[in-house]
Design a protein around this motif. Structure first.
Motif, PDB file in Angstrom:
ATOM      1  N   HIS A   1       0.723  -1.281  -0.122  1.00 43.78           N
ATOM      2  CA  HIS A   1       0.024  -0.085  -0.055  1.00 43.78           C
ATOM      3  C   HIS A   1       0.766   1.191  -0.079  1.00 43.78           C
ATOM      4  O   HIS A   1       1.722   1.472   0.660  1.00 43.78           O
ATOM      5  CB  HIS A   1      -1.089   0.124   1.371  1.00 43.78           C
ATOM      6  CG  HIS A   1      -2.048  -1.024   1.320  1.00 43.78           C
ATOM      7  ND1 HIS A   1      -3.195  -0.746   0.692  1.00 43.78           N
ATOM      8  CD2 HIS A   1      -1.995  -2.300   1.904  1.00 43.78           C
ATOM      9  CE1 HIS A   1      -3.755  -2.009   0.921  1.00 43.78           C
ATOM     10  NE2 HIS A   1      -3.128  -2.958   1.653  1.00 43.78           N
TER      11      HIS A   1
ATOM     12  N   ASP B   1      -1.038  -5.124   4.182  1.00 45.97           N
ATOM     13  CA  ASP B   1      -2.419  -5.270   4.626  1.00 45.97           C
ATOM     14  C   ASP B   1      -2.357  -5.254   6.189  1.00 45.97           C
ATOM     15  O   ASP B   1      -3.427  -4.308   6.943  1.00 45.97           O
ATOM     16  CB  ASP B   1      -3.031  -6.516   4.129  1.00 45.97           C
ATOM     17  CG  ASP B   1      -3.369  -6.413   2.682  1.00 45.97           C
ATOM     18  OD1 ASP B   1      -3.198  -5.414   1.984  1.00 45.97           O
ATOM     19  OD2 ASP B   1      -3.531  -7.674   2.183  1.00 45.97           O
TER      20      ASP B   1
ATOM     21  N   ARG C   1      -4.362  -2.118   8.109  1.00 45.28           N
ATOM     22  CA  ARG C   1      -5.714  -2.420   8.827  1.00 45.28           C
ATOM     23  C   ARG C   1      -5.887  -1.712  10.038  1.00 45.28           C
ATOM     24  O   ARG C   1      -6.931  -1.571  10.563  1.00 45.28           O
ATOM     25  CB  ARG C   1      -5.944  -3.888   8.835  1.00 45.28           C
ATOM     26  CG  ARG C   1      -6.271  -4.557   7.889  1.00 45.28           C
ATOM     27  CD  ARG C   1      -6.426  -6.169   8.150  1.00 45.28           C
ATOM     28  NE  ARG C   1      -6.485  -6.764   6.975  1.00 45.28           N
ATOM     29  CZ  ARG C   1      -5.341  -7.724   6.679  1.00 45.28           C
ATOM     30  NH1 ARG C   1      -4.433  -7.867   7.613  1.00 45.28           N
ATOM     31  NH2 ARG C   1      -5.691  -8.713   5.723  1.00 45.28           N
TER      32      ARG C   1
ATOM     33  N   THR D   1      -9.722   0.724   5.917  1.00 41.81           N
ATOM     34  CA  THR D   1     -10.589  -0.399   5.619  1.00 41.81           C
ATOM     35  C   THR D   1     -10.798  -0.396   4.221  1.00 41.81           C
ATOM     36  O   THR D   1     -11.116   0.436   3.655  1.00 41.81           O
ATOM     37  CB  THR D   1     -12.034  -0.523   6.359  1.00 41.81           C
ATOM     38  OG1 THR D   1     -12.738   0.602   6.083  1.00 41.81           O
ATOM     39  CG2 THR D   1     -11.491  -0.624   7.893  1.00 41.81           C
ATOM     40  N   TRP D   2     -10.823  -1.460   3.745  1.00 43.50           N
ATOM     41  CA  TRP D   2     -11.339  -1.604   2.139  1.00 43.50           C
ATOM     42  C   TRP D   2     -11.991  -3.053   1.818  1.00 43.50           C
ATOM     43  O   TRP D   2     -11.769  -3.731   2.804  1.00 43.50           O
ATOM     44  CB  TRP D   2     -10.202  -1.282   1.393  1.00 43.50           C
ATOM     45  CG  TRP D   2      -9.051  -2.459   1.474  1.00 43.50           C
ATOM     46  CD1 TRP D   2      -8.658  -3.458   0.611  1.00 43.50           C
ATOM     47  CD2 TRP D   2      -8.136  -2.458   2.453  1.00 43.50           C
ATOM     48  NE1 TRP D   2      -7.615  -4.065   1.115  1.00 43.50           N
ATOM     49  CE2 TRP D   2      -7.315  -3.668   2.262  1.00 43.50           C
ATOM     50  CE3 TRP D   2      -7.796  -1.628   3.570  1.00 43.50           C
ATOM     51  CZ2 TRP D   2      -6.222  -3.941   3.137  1.00 43.50           C
ATOM     52  CZ3 TRP D   2      -6.825  -2.014   4.407  1.00 43.50           C
ATOM     53  CH2 TRP D   2      -6.102  -3.086   4.194  1.00 43.50           C
ATOM     54  N   GLU D   3     -12.469  -3.160   0.881  1.00 45.07           N
ATOM     55  CA  GLU D   3     -13.159  -4.363   0.394  1.00 45.07           C
ATOM     56  C   GLU D   3     -12.042  -5.230  -0.155  1.00 45.07           C
ATOM     57  O   GLU D   3     -11.650  -5.259  -1.308  1.00 45.07           O
ATOM     58  CB  GLU D   3     -14.252  -4.113  -0.704  1.00 45.07           C
ATOM     59  CG  GLU D   3     -15.025  -5.499  -0.841  1.00 45.07           C
ATOM     60  CD  GLU D   3     -16.131  -5.275  -1.956  1.00 45.07           C
ATOM     61  OE1 GLU D   3     -16.422  -6.123  -2.718  1.00 45.07           O
ATOM     62  OE2 GLU D   3     -16.519  -3.984  -2.447  1.00 45.07           O
ATOM     63  N   GLU D   4     -11.490  -6.127   0.619  1.00 50.50           N
ATOM     64  CA  GLU D   4     -10.170  -6.486   0.450  1.00 50.50           C
ATOM     65  C   GLU D   4     -10.324  -7.834  -0.622  1.00 50.50           C
ATOM     66  O   GLU D   4      -9.415  -8.014  -1.297  1.00 50.50           O
ATOM     67  CB  GLU D   4      -9.666  -7.437   1.746  1.00 50.50           C
ATOM     68  CG  GLU D   4      -9.310  -6.543   2.666  1.00 50.50           C
ATOM     69  CD  GLU D   4      -8.543  -6.911   3.870  1.00 50.50           C
ATOM     70  OE1 GLU D   4      -7.825  -7.955   3.753  1.00 50.50           O
ATOM     71  OE2 GLU D   4      -8.689  -6.253   5.149  1.00 50.50           O
TER      72      GLU D   4
ATOM     73  N   TYR E   1      -8.887  -6.459  -4.142  1.00 47.54           N
ATOM     74  CA  TYR E   1      -7.829  -6.202  -4.384  1.00 47.54           C
ATOM     75  C   TYR E   1      -6.747  -7.237  -3.971  1.00 47.54           C
ATOM     76  O   TYR E   1      -6.827  -8.056  -3.475  1.00 47.54           O
ATOM     77  CB  TYR E   1      -7.247  -4.839  -3.693  1.00 47.54           C
ATOM     78  CG  TYR E   1      -8.120  -3.664  -3.892  1.00 47.54           C
ATOM     79  CD1 TYR E   1      -8.167  -2.863  -5.034  1.00 47.54           C
ATOM     80  CD2 TYR E   1      -9.223  -3.503  -3.130  1.00 47.54           C
ATOM     81  CE1 TYR E   1      -9.197  -1.746  -5.307  1.00 47.54           C
ATOM     82  CE2 TYR E   1     -10.328  -2.471  -3.620  1.00 47.54           C
ATOM     83  CZ  TYR E   1     -10.196  -1.601  -4.381  1.00 47.54           C
ATOM     84  OH  TYR E   1     -11.015  -0.892  -4.787  1.00 47.54           O
TER      85      TYR E   1
ATOM     86  N   VAL F   1      -3.624  -9.367  -2.504  1.00 49.91           N
ATOM     87  CA  VAL F   1      -3.154  -9.296  -1.211  1.00 49.91           C
ATOM     88  C   VAL F   1      -1.774  -9.093  -1.202  1.00 49.91           C
ATOM     89  O   VAL F   1      -1.021  -9.203  -1.953  1.00 49.91           O
ATOM     90  CB  VAL F   1      -3.259 -10.844  -0.606  1.00 49.91           C
ATOM     91  CG1 VAL F   1      -2.731 -10.926   0.790  1.00 49.91           C
ATOM     92  CG2 VAL F   1      -4.755 -11.328  -0.577  1.00 49.91           C
TER      93      VAL F   1
END
Length: 393
Positions: free
Chosen positions: A345, A370, A374, A378-381, A384, A386
């Motif tokens: 990220h 990740d 965290r 937050t995101w819709e993992e 995307y 890993v």
């Protein structure tokens, strides 16, 4: 057979959630804020009574501003607040003209703004001229790109027979910032609504840059029984000229990168460039959601940061993704970067000190995993890649 329908042409992944609970205080705050802001555009809105595109231009910033203003004053989930503002604005608009605002997904501090204006069909739909199925110029494929509109990779398919090809056609027009365009679809027409939804999903997955720069608009189609004529009207956060200026500016920035940098050094260079040359500002001169505001005015918000980072890193050859999620109850955007076979990220917005401190760059959100992110993102993992198990060393 003729079908007239105004449909949602874009939305945040996962759609707008169902409103489960509203407090009287939240409704009151939203209504008061909307009424206050609407008073500033009363005269212009009256003059635009028969001009949906102009109405959209006037109401879009009002919606964004109210969501931003109210978000910290009420304890509501993001989707609930968005729906509440949408519904209250809907009521105000209904009192002013015969139009209907549909569900809207907009942003708070960190801006992932999307809005949609759905206009009631008044007086019927103008009849299209019958014509032979068009043989479109161009090839049958669009070169895959997650971001760029800075080259000529977008081509119009010769025939539109699937949701993917429809998505390609949308990318073609949107990469040119066409505000009004028509597409003839000759595939299966028994469920064109679903085809449209799939086309927009394909566009978001494959051409996020053009997807993010459109603010929404209206779409209508006519089913002729063997083919569908689709007409789309869109508004954008940028202009074609601004897009061209961005292309030239990106080229100059890339030329200034020292020769011989490895991928890690390129990512650091881009991170530092964006942070050192930008101040976080929602009330920027140009739209704060765009690379134009970042690169030419030195100000913007997270969507502008993330799209600019995406453009620059892609141009250096580093594989990059745009990612949308949340920080607390606020929408946010950042990037994923691939180094040495692993993803990490990169949040250039949060690497930029607030208030702005010239010459200072943060690295707390530079190539992290990740697990690290965290802690406050937050995101819709599942959407995307890993990341590596640990931060980049």
């Amino acid at each position: 057979m003729e079908i007239i329908m105004y449909i949602l042409i874009m939305g945040l992944s996962g759609g707008v959630g169902v409103l489960l609970l509203r407090t009287g205080r939240a409704t009151r705050l939203v209504r008061q804020a909307l009424q206050r802001e609407m008073r500033t555009i009363n005269d212009e809105l009256k003059r635009a009574e028969h001009n949906p595109a102009r109405q959209f231009e006037l109401l879009d910033p009002i919606y964004r501003k109210v969501v931003f203003q109210v978000r910290s004053k009420v304890k509501m989930k993001r989707t609930e607040l968005e729906q509440l503002v949408s519904d209250e604005l809907n009521q105000i608009i209904k009192c002013r003209r015969s139009a209907v605002w549909s569900s809207v997904a907009v942003t708070g501090r960190n801006v992932l703004a999307l809005i949609m204006l759905v206009v009631s069909a008044v007086g019927g739909y103008a009849t299209y001229q019958e014509a032979k199925i068009i043989e479109w110029p161009g090839s049958q494929q669009v070169v895959s790109s997650s971001a760029t509109i800075l080259d000529d990779t977008f081509e119009l398919p010769r025939q539109i027979t699937s949701s993917e090809e429809l998505g390609m056609a949308l990318a073609y027009h949107m990469s040119r910032f066409d505000e009004s365009f028509q597409i003839r679809y000759i595939g299966k027409t028994n469920d064109f609504d679903e085809t449209m939804e799939s086309a927009w999903a394909w566009l978001e997955a494959n051409h996020i840059y053009v997807f993010r720069l459109s603010r929404g608009g209206e779409s209508q189609y006519r089913d002729h029984g063997g083919y569908v004529d689709l007409e789309v009207n869109l508004a954008y956060d940028m202009t074609t000229e601004e897009s061209h200026q961005i292309a030239a500016r990106v080229e100059r920035i890339i030329q200034e990168i020292p020769i011989g940098l490895n991928d890690y050094e390129k990512v650091k260079y881009v991170n530092d460039f964006v942070v050192l040359n930008t101040a976080y500002n929602l009330d920027s001169t140009a739209s704060p959601y765009t690379p134009y505001s970042i690169l030419f005015n030195g100000e913007g918000v997270c969507e502008g940061y993330a799209l600019t980072t995406l453009l620059l890193l892609e141009k250096t050859g580093v594989e990059t993704r745009y990612i949308s999620g949340e920080v607390g109850t606020e929408l946010h955007a950042w990037n994923l970067v691939k180094l040495d076979g692993d993803w990490y990220h990169l949040d250039t917005t949060w690497n930029d000190p607030v208030p702005n401190r010239p010459g200072e760059v943060g690295y707390d959100y530079f190539l992290v995993s990740d697990a690290t992110l965290r802690a406050d993102h937050t995101w819709e993992e599942g959407k995307y890649p890993v990341t590596a198990v640990g931060d980049y060393k």
